[in-house]
Design an enzyme around this catalytic site. Sequence first.
Site, PDB file in Angstrom:
ATOM      1  N   THR A   1       0.914  -1.111  -0.143  1.00 29.41           N
ATOM      2  CA  THR A   1      -0.086  -0.093  -0.038  1.00 29.41           C
ATOM      3  C   THR A   1       0.752   1.294   0.058  1.00 29.41           C
ATOM      4  O   THR A   1       1.990   1.251   0.419  1.00 29.41           O
ATOM      5  CB  THR A   1      -0.870   0.001   1.273  1.00 29.41           C
ATOM      6  OG1 THR A   1      -1.627   1.324   1.294  1.00 29.41           O
ATOM      7  CG2 THR A   1      -0.034  -0.303   2.615  1.00 29.41           C
ATOM      8  N   ASP A   2       0.361   2.352  -0.466  1.00 33.71           N
ATOM      9  CA  ASP A   2       1.028   3.746  -0.566  1.00 33.71           C
ATOM     10  C   ASP A   2       1.010   4.115   1.168  1.00 33.71           C
ATOM     11  O   ASP A   2       1.763   5.064   1.239  1.00 33.71           O
ATOM     12  CB  ASP A   2       0.337   4.731  -1.483  1.00 33.71           C
ATOM     13  CG  ASP A   2      -1.175   5.023  -1.032  1.00 33.71           C
ATOM     14  OD1 ASP A   2      -1.834   4.445   0.025  1.00 33.71           O
ATOM     15  OD2 ASP A   2      -1.599   5.967  -1.790  1.00 33.71           O
ATOM     16  N   GLU A   3       0.157   3.703   1.919  1.00 36.43           N
ATOM     17  CA  GLU A   3       0.320   4.033   3.049  1.00 36.43           C
ATOM     18  C   GLU A   3       1.676   3.930   3.931  1.00 36.43           C
ATOM     19  O   GLU A   3       1.887   4.425   4.992  1.00 36.43           O
ATOM     20  CB  GLU A   3      -0.841   3.453   3.976  1.00 36.43           C
ATOM     21  CG  GLU A   3      -2.261   3.597   3.690  1.00 36.43           C
ATOM     22  CD  GLU A   3      -3.161   3.476   4.509  1.00 36.43           C
ATOM     23  OE1 GLU A   3      -2.999   3.447   5.588  1.00 36.43           O
ATOM     24  OE2 GLU A   3      -4.416   3.576   4.086  1.00 36.43           O
TER      25      GLU A   3
ATOM     26  N   TYR B   1      -1.762  -0.363  10.776  1.00 37.61           N
ATOM     27  CA  TYR B   1      -2.014  -1.040   9.769  1.00 37.61           C
ATOM     28  C   TYR B   1      -0.850  -0.804   8.595  1.00 37.61           C
ATOM     29  O   TYR B   1       0.020  -1.637   8.036  1.00 37.61           O
ATOM     30  CB  TYR B   1      -3.107  -0.516   8.957  1.00 37.61           C
ATOM     31  CG  TYR B   1      -3.300  -1.115   7.317  1.00 37.61           C
ATOM     32  CD1 TYR B   1      -3.305  -2.150   7.049  1.00 37.61           C
ATOM     33  CD2 TYR B   1      -3.231   0.045   6.480  1.00 37.61           C
ATOM     34  CE1 TYR B   1      -3.274  -2.655   5.778  1.00 37.61           C
ATOM     35  CE2 TYR B   1      -3.206  -0.276   5.219  1.00 37.61           C
ATOM     36  CZ  TYR B   1      -3.031  -1.693   4.953  1.00 37.61           C
ATOM     37  OH  TYR B   1      -3.511  -2.057   3.360  1.00 37.61           O
TER      38      TYR B   1
ATOM     39  N   LYS C   1       2.463  -3.285   7.391  1.00 41.72           N
ATOM     40  CA  LYS C   1       2.559  -3.515   5.952  1.00 41.72           C
ATOM     41  C   LYS C   1       4.163  -3.058   5.418  1.00 41.72           C
ATOM     42  O   LYS C   1       4.717  -3.774   4.660  1.00 41.72           O
ATOM     43  CB  LYS C   1       1.463  -2.535   5.040  1.00 41.72           C
ATOM     44  CG  LYS C   1       0.086  -3.034   5.122  1.00 41.72           C
ATOM     45  CD  LYS C   1      -0.104  -4.404   4.353  1.00 41.72           C
ATOM     46  CE  LYS C   1      -0.051  -4.532   2.883  1.00 41.72           C
ATOM     47  NZ  LYS C   1      -0.441  -5.795   2.427  1.00 41.72           N
TER      48      LYS C   1
END
Length: 354
Positions: A136-138, A161, A165
């Site tokens: 994810t870009d997060e 989260y 990741k």
Amino acid sequence: MKKILITGGAGFIGSHVVRLFVNKYPDVKIVNLDKLTYAGNLENLRDIENAPNYTFIKGDITDAEFINNLFKEEKPDGVIHLAAESHVDRSITNPLEFVTTNVIGTVNLLNAAKHAWGCNKDKELPADKRFYHVSTDEVYGSLGDEGFFLETTPYDPQSPYSASKASSDHFVRAYHNTYNMSVVITNCSNNYGANQFPEKLIPLFIHNIKTNKPLPVYGDGKYTRDWLWVVDHARAIDVVFHTGKLGETYNIGGFNEWQNINLIKLLIKIADKKLGRAEGESEKLITYVKDRPGHDKRYAIDASKIKNELGWTPSVTFEEGLDKTIEWYLSNDEWLNSVTSGDYQSYYAKQYGK
Ligand code: NAD
Ligand code: DAU
């Protein structure tokens, strides 16, 4: 490749990836491994469940022994790893579950693949094998008003989260560096489309508009996300899986930034029209609620690398994708009713109160 193991294939993005691969590659066996948590639903795959090149296996990536045996029995040449706990709000309530699934689960898969494929720094990279990690870009953290996430942007995860990741991404790279494992990673922006569990912004808000329930906007609603149609993410995964350079990372995004409140007003406009309501009628449902702790201000992907090197771009405009998506949720009562009964009710009461 003869056999590809897709993890998390009964979830939102996973089900679109499974469908694309099963239909596009009839000579390749697709094995879908999924624990069927609250987010996994075999209804998402009814249309392809009897395809001769498709198998579903119920199982847990956190169970190392099970995963090792699965690799011995199935002997996959490729892995596309999507299984994860994926909702930021749930990670704030229960971080350990995210560490267990997203970090330990990923390392279990890496270990099993490393063993099965004989990966070792003294040996050549096994180019006919491939471990694809969907991220994810997060992991890059939060942007201010300007700038974009590049593949070289330093990791700065802000939520449990995204921290889990980020950790899993690091392990995947470590297995490439240490054991010559053939890996590829993508970091994608926010997806929207059919079959997304209605805890995430777009399906939750469509469902609440339809049922005349409050639309809980966190904080001032000025947070920004970059939205991509899930089918275009699945197409990008296909392109990177088959043509991405081993050891590389590719960012995937929709070139499509929206402040939450503007997106919500657009959702209302389209949904009200489809529901036969007066324009903007459902805006009265907008309710500003307490902000998400540690809420990332803005995400925006620079997807030039995948565009320039691999030729991928989104296939639909946001207006087209959103229209199809709203139509899908408004005409799939059975699916929505089945996923919003039971545990969903207690999750909802805990997250949003009355
Ligand atoms: P999802 O929550 O809809 O689906 C996750 C799937 O993983 C479910 O089918 C679930 O049953 C399965 N799963 C969970 N724990 C498992 C376990 N221990 N063993 C086996 N299966 C398990 O998630 P999603 O939105 O489809 O996201 C898929 C992947 O893409 C995730 O890795 C996520 O981090 C990543 N991602 C999501 C987005 C997005 O906008 N949704 C964007 C970028 C990246
Ligand atoms: O950027 C990719 C990520 O996008 C994925 O890795 C995650 O798996 C996925 O869940 C998504 O994370 P977000 O936190 O951005 O998505 P979510 O739909 O939860 O929230 C989108 C925005 O809407 C965010 O700014 C928070 C806000 N929001 C969300 C909910 C659920 C609200 O204002 N109210 C809500 O009730």
